[in-house]
Every structure is written in C-alpha cells, then in structure tokens.
Scaffold this active site. Structure first.
Site: not given
Ligand code: IVH
Length: 673
Positions: A46, A90-91, A120, A122, A143, A294, A318, A430
């Site tokens: 990152d 991705s995020l 939520e 992650k 993915r 979100k 993170k 051994c």
């Molecule tokens: S939402 C468009 N929610 O993290 C957004 N992702 O680093 C869709 N991930 O690709 C993802 N926990 O594989 C979302 N509570 C959560 C998550 C989550 C893990 C993963 C997911 C994503 C990645 C991004």
C-alpha cells in the site's frame, strides 16, 4: 528499486522513481493475485501504491508515460473463463483518519447531507462471485482481472456452510452474491501442523492459502483446505434493493453467511465503528485487515459512480499490522514427535498485541536462508492475520559486526544420529526412533486431550517419569504402580491416586483415541474416527488389506498405505498385543453395541441438519449421530439418507424435497437415537 527521491528532484530522477515503482507494483500484483505468494506485506504494498499516486498527482508530466495498472489478475490456466455480468471492482484504501474523513465529507457534499453508512469488517481472503439461478447455486467465479474470472464451481461446492439452494419465497431469478473466501485461523493452524508433521513446507498465511486453494484443479484437495465464505455485496440481480442493509438482511434470510455490520451517519459514529471492529476482530475466527465504510443508500451509490477501478461510495480503512523489532538471541532446534528437527528463534522478550513473545518458529533451514537471518540480528516481528507472530525479516541497518550465521547441524542435537531430508521434504529429520525427545513427544501425544486424554499426564509429569526410568514406551504407562509413583518427588498419595485413576479411564476410551494416540503417520483425529467407525475393532482393522482400506469412503492412497504398513510392522503388532493384555479397550463400544443389536439405524449413513431444535443443540445432535455411526454432512446430495428438520429450516429443506430425500423431525430422531 531506486531509493526515495531527494528533496528537490530532477525530472529524470522523478521519472526513474516512477518507473521503478510501477515495475514493482506490477510485479507484486502478479505475485499476490497470480501466484498467491506475495513477497511483501500488504502494508508495504500500500505504501508503494500511495507514493505512486502522489507522484502522479504532483508531477502531471508523468501521466503521458503511465501504464494502466489493473486491479490485479488472478486468472489461471486450466479453468474456463467467464465474463462478469457486472465488473468486480477493488476498493480505495487508507491508513489515515484524515483521508477517511475527507471521503465521508465528499459523500455528504454529494448527498446534500443526507447519507448513511454501513461499516463492516474487511475480511482478508479472496473475492468470489456466486451465481444463483432460481435459488440454485450454479456457478462460482473468481475476480480474475475484474472483467472476467475463472470458473471455480467445483471447488465452490466444497465450501463449508454455503447453501447450495436458497429456499426463501420470491427468490430472484438471478442473484449474484459477492463475498470473500477464507480459511478459519484454527483450521489454518491445524492444516499447517499436519504439514509440519508430514515434513512439508508450512503455508505462510491463511489469506494466501485460501486464494491458492480456490484455484486448485483438484476439488478433493480443495475440500481438505476447509474453505468458508462470507457475503458482503450483491452483483447482478433481478430484484432491486434500496439499501445495503436491506441486501445484508436478505442474504442472511437466505442462510448465506454474512458479515457483521454497524450503521452510522455522523463521522464520529463511523470512526467509533471502525475502532469497535479493531477491538472485536481479535476474537474473530478469521483474519481481518481493516473495516469497509460503504454508502447505505443505493440511489446515492449510483449517483456517486466509480473512478477507474474502485467505487466512489466505499473505502477501506486498513489497520496497520502490529510490528515490533527485537533481537534474535539464539536459534535452538526442537525435535518433534515424528523426528522433524525444527529451528526455533529465541528472542529478547517483547510485547506484541497484548502478549509477551519469547519464541517464534523459523519453520526450516530454507526460511532462515531466504530471510538472510543471522544470530544477533534485529528481527521484525509482525502479527497481522496470523495467530502466532511471525518473523517477517531483519533490520539490516541495525546489524552489528558480531552477528553469526546459523549453520544447520548434520547430526541430531539430541541423539547424534545423522539428519536426513526425505524426498520432497524441506524439513530435516532425525530417523532414529529411539531418539529421547521423540519418545517424550510421542508419549505426550498419546496421553494428550486429542488422544487417550489421560488427565495430569502432561509433558512435565512425563519428563519426571522418564528421568526416573519409569517410562520408555506406551505400555509402560499402564504398568505404573502407586509404590513407584510415591518414590518421585512432589508426588503425594492424592496425586498418585488421581494419575492412576486417570490411566484407568484412559484404558476405556473409544477406539479412535487409541488410533490417533499411536501416532500413525497421516492419521489425524478425523481419519482415526473414520477408521474406528468402519472397522469397530482393532483386530479387524489390523487384518484389513490395503485395498479394503482404500475402499473406505474418505480414505485415500497415502492413508491406506500408511495404516497398512504400520500394522504389518512386527514391533507395532507386538505393542498392540501388550496394550490389549494390559487391559486397553480394543473395540469401539458404541459400534460393537450397534453390531450386536444389529439395529443401528445410523451406521454408515449420511445426514444433514437444518433449523433449530428444542431439546438439543445442533452440535450435540451432530455428536450423538456420529457416536452411533452416522455421518453429518453440510449439504444435501443424492447420498443423503435423511434431512433432520428443526424449527425455521433453511434452503436445505427445498433441496431435500427436490431430490426426494426423506425427513426426520426432532421427536422421531430422538426416539431413534
Ligand atoms: S466491498 C466494490 N466489503 O477487499 C466494492 N469488500 O481490497 C466491493 N473485502 O475486492 C468490495 N471484506 O475482496 C467489500 N466487507 C467487505 C470486504 C471486502 C473484504 C475484499 C474484497 C475486495 C477487497 C478490496
């Protein structure tokens, strides 16, 4: 890679730094997504991405030569490629509260102040899309590159706890569920322990193993990795939802495992939820590396849209991995039960994540060489998703001139026998079966909770008995007399009686405990249970041919060969004879009872449980069924004998009805049991 830029860099220096960052990111993307074998931590990755983005923002001339960085690519040959109906994005992420606040503020600005947020955990696993058509799970897709992924449906069918059919009313004709595939931390540890016993390289962490396992070509191997799933979004869907909360509730109604979540509006509450999950995640059975924030309202999400590969309506905050530095004082070698000689780092004691750490495993000689570790080095200890902190590297800048390389010995540090590397193994072993620590570890395993469960016969007591010359082999345990015990220091009448009583109880334990305790290579608890259930007596099992063993459902070639060779060994046969003479139970009492009465309804049959029960919990029910020889499976298939239906049954009921499988209610079941 080039070093950091000077304070006032020349354009050429900027270009060079930019290009090297770009190359590094592309390379690490390939390692992370393509091979599930990252070489740097997420945090380091990152930082590269962050610096790359900052350079782009500051020096606009770089844009002309910039390559398009993808969201990563996990596609593998051997799988059918499937286009995603809606791209898998991705995020955006941050480690910084200010950046998170700016993200929230931007959303308020777009929403005229009327926005709510869902926060939520992650989950640190691998993204997966599941396609349900008319409630039936028909496909699982990774993915991939975000536009198309690999069809991993066969592996998805091995995922624990995932309904294969959604039985709710008005189920949408098309429902794409998106979520994370992961391996529970306890399962991960167990898988690694087994690998260590088998002399194989251990897996680095649960996330890489989950990602790699999802893309195994052999579903039987994937099943062994105990994959699980948690949903966090929906993709393509023939029904509209107005908020994310509504989506999560609907998924939970469908009995699809969902994420925990919190709702918030004000930034202070959002931040409180982020901090809440940082505290809670320490108790989660899976690894998390952040919180996802979100927008709740779908209308607002649509209005915000996406930029490049990430939505504007979500962001990951993170948690930085906890990292500490400490000195490596020495490397000691531990001889395990199976003869594997494993290097263990002795560290200057240090606090990390609330515990004091003094030791860390170094796994094997290759690991020490790969990380370039010398005795006396400052090592970096990190605890992220893993349960046990790991040494992730060294601080070269702090290396002093008196560090020493670690030279792996050629001989066992305990008994002096030569150390050997078996074919395909990374560990040194051994091979002397009489090596003293191996004997102690075998005895400890035999008496442990996972085997004969002989109370108070732990490592310390075993050490004391061995020092006194009273314990050399398993059978000696059952020859211990009170007089001999009272000769030992710190053993009084009461504890001698307690030990002898526990030994008596140990003699009558179920057959699987004895089988596991014997330490037959490749026989864990589950396999021992399977063998005990199928053969019900030691005599019958000892007489089984390799072919018969292999024909038992759940037993493969390796296990069949291992069991067969163990029982053809004369010394092992003699040991079993001695144990029987000393009064150990060699039959599975429950199985025997079933076969005498000839009425076991459950023996050898598969059952599936759905709903909740009055008189018994689901776990107790599972145990009772297994005790009488039945098997409890996670999902309904043609091989299911009956579905056990409680209150509020889930999608499994419709599955069973579709396949014409009979049903049992609580009353009927308890009568049968
Ligand atoms: S939402 C468009 N929610 O993290 C957004 N992702 O680093 C869709 N991930 O690709 C993802 N926990 O594989 C979302 N509570 C959560 C998550 C989550 C893990 C993963 C997911 C994503 C990645 C991004």
């Amino acid at each position: 890679m080039d070093d950091e830029l000077p304070f006032d860099p020349e354009p050429d220096e900027i270009r060079r730094r930019f290009a090297s960052l770009e190359m590094a990111i592309i390379n690490h993307d390939r390692l992370y997504y393509g091979e599930s074998l990252p070489e740097i931590s997420d945090w380091e990755y990152d930082q590269l991405k962050k610096e790359y983005g900052e350079l782009l923002k500051k020096y606009t001339f770089l844009r002309a030569r910039m390559r398009t960085l993808r969201v990563g690519d996990d596609r593998k040959s051997g799988f059918r490629k499937v286009p995603h109906r809606v791209p898998m994005l991705s995020l955006g992420n941050t480690y910084n509260i200010g950046e998170l606040e700016a993200f929230v503020q931007r959303i308020y600005d777009n929403a005229d102040g009327a926005a709510s947020f869902v926060i939520e955990p992650k989950i640190d696993g691998a993204a997966l899309s599941l396609i349900f058509e008319n409630g039936l799970l028909i496909q699982g897709i990774t993915r991939g590159n975000g536009s198309e992924g690999d069809d991993v449906t066969r592996n998805v069918h091995t995922v624990i706890g995932l309904p294969h059919f959604i039985g709710v009313k008005d189920v949408p004709q098309l429902l794409e569920v998106r979520g994370e595939i992961y391996i529970a931390l306890a399962d991960f540890e167990e898988i690694n322990e087994q690998r260590q016993r088998d002399g194989l390289d251990v897996f680095a962490n649960a996330r890489n193993l989950a990602a790699g396992s999802l893309k195994l070509l052999d579903p039987t191997m994937a099943r062994g990795r105990r994959l699980r799933f948690i949903a966090y979004e929906i993709g393509a869907c023939s029904r509209a939802f107005s908020t994310h909360e509504e989506v999560l509730r609907f998924l939970a109604d469908c009995e699809i495992p969902t994420n925990s979540y919190r709702l918030a509006q004000k930034f202070a509450d959002i931040w409180a939820a982020v901090e809440y999950y940082d505290r809670e995640r320490k108790f989660y059975p899976f690894a998390t590396d952040g919180a996802v924030i979100k927008v709740n309202e779908h209308v607002l999400r649509d209005k915000l849209g996406t930029i490049s590969s990430a939505p504007r309506w979500a962001m990951a905050y993170k948690y930085p991995p906890e990292r500490v530095f400490t000195r490596l004082l020495s490397i000691e070698l531990n001889v395990g039960r199976t003869g594997i000689v494993a290097p263990v780092a002795h560290l200057e004691p240090i606090h990390i994540c609330g515990t004091v750490v003094r030791h860390a495993t170094l796994h094997n000689a290759n690991e020490i060489a790969r990380k370039g570790i010398r005795i006396g080095d400052y090592v970096i200890l990190e605890k992220a998703g893993e349960v046990i902190p790991a040494i992730v590297g060294i601080v070269l800048e702090r290396r002093s001139s008196d560090t020493k390389p670690f030279i792996y010995p050629e001989f066992c540090p305990a008994c002096g026998a030569p150390l050997k590397r078996l074919d395909g193994e990374v560990a040194y072993r051994c091979l002397n079966p009489n090596c003293p620590p191996q004997i102690s570890r075998r005895l400890e395993h035999f008496a442990s909770k996972q085997a004969l469960d002989i109370d108070t016969l732990g490592p310390q007591r075993i050490g004391q008995l061995r020092d006194a010359g009273l314990l050399e082999q398993f059978s000696d345990i059952f020859r211990l007399s009170k007089a001999a015990l009272l000769q030992l220091s710190h053993i009084r009448d009461k504890s001698a009686n307690a030990l002898l009583e526990a030994i008596e109880i140990g003699k009558q334990r179920p057959l699987w405990r004895l089988l596991h305790g014997l330490g037959i290579p490749h026989i864990g608890v589950q396999t021992a249970k399977l063998l005990a259930r199928r053969w019900a007596s030691m005599d019958k099992l000892m007489a089984a041919t390799r072919e018969e063993l292999r024909c038992c459902d759940g037993i493969g070639d390796i296990v069949a060969a291992s069991v067969h060779s163990f029982f053809t060994d004369v010394a092992n046969r003699q040991l079993i004879g001695e144990l029987a003479e000393l009064g150990l139970s060699m039959d599975d009492l429950v199985e025997k009872q079933n076969s005498i009465e000839g009425t076991s309804f459950f023996t050898g049959k598969n059952f599936v449980i759905t709903g909740t029960f009055h008189a018994i919990t689901r776990e107790e029910l599972r145990q009772r069924i297994e005790q009488v020889g039945g098997r409890v499976r996670e999902s309904v298939s043609a091989k299911t004998h009956a579905l056990i239906v409680g209150k509020n049954p889930g999608g499994k009921l419709a599955d069973a009805e579709r396949l014409g499988i009979s049903k049992l209610d609580e009353g009927k079941l308890l009568t049968l049991l």
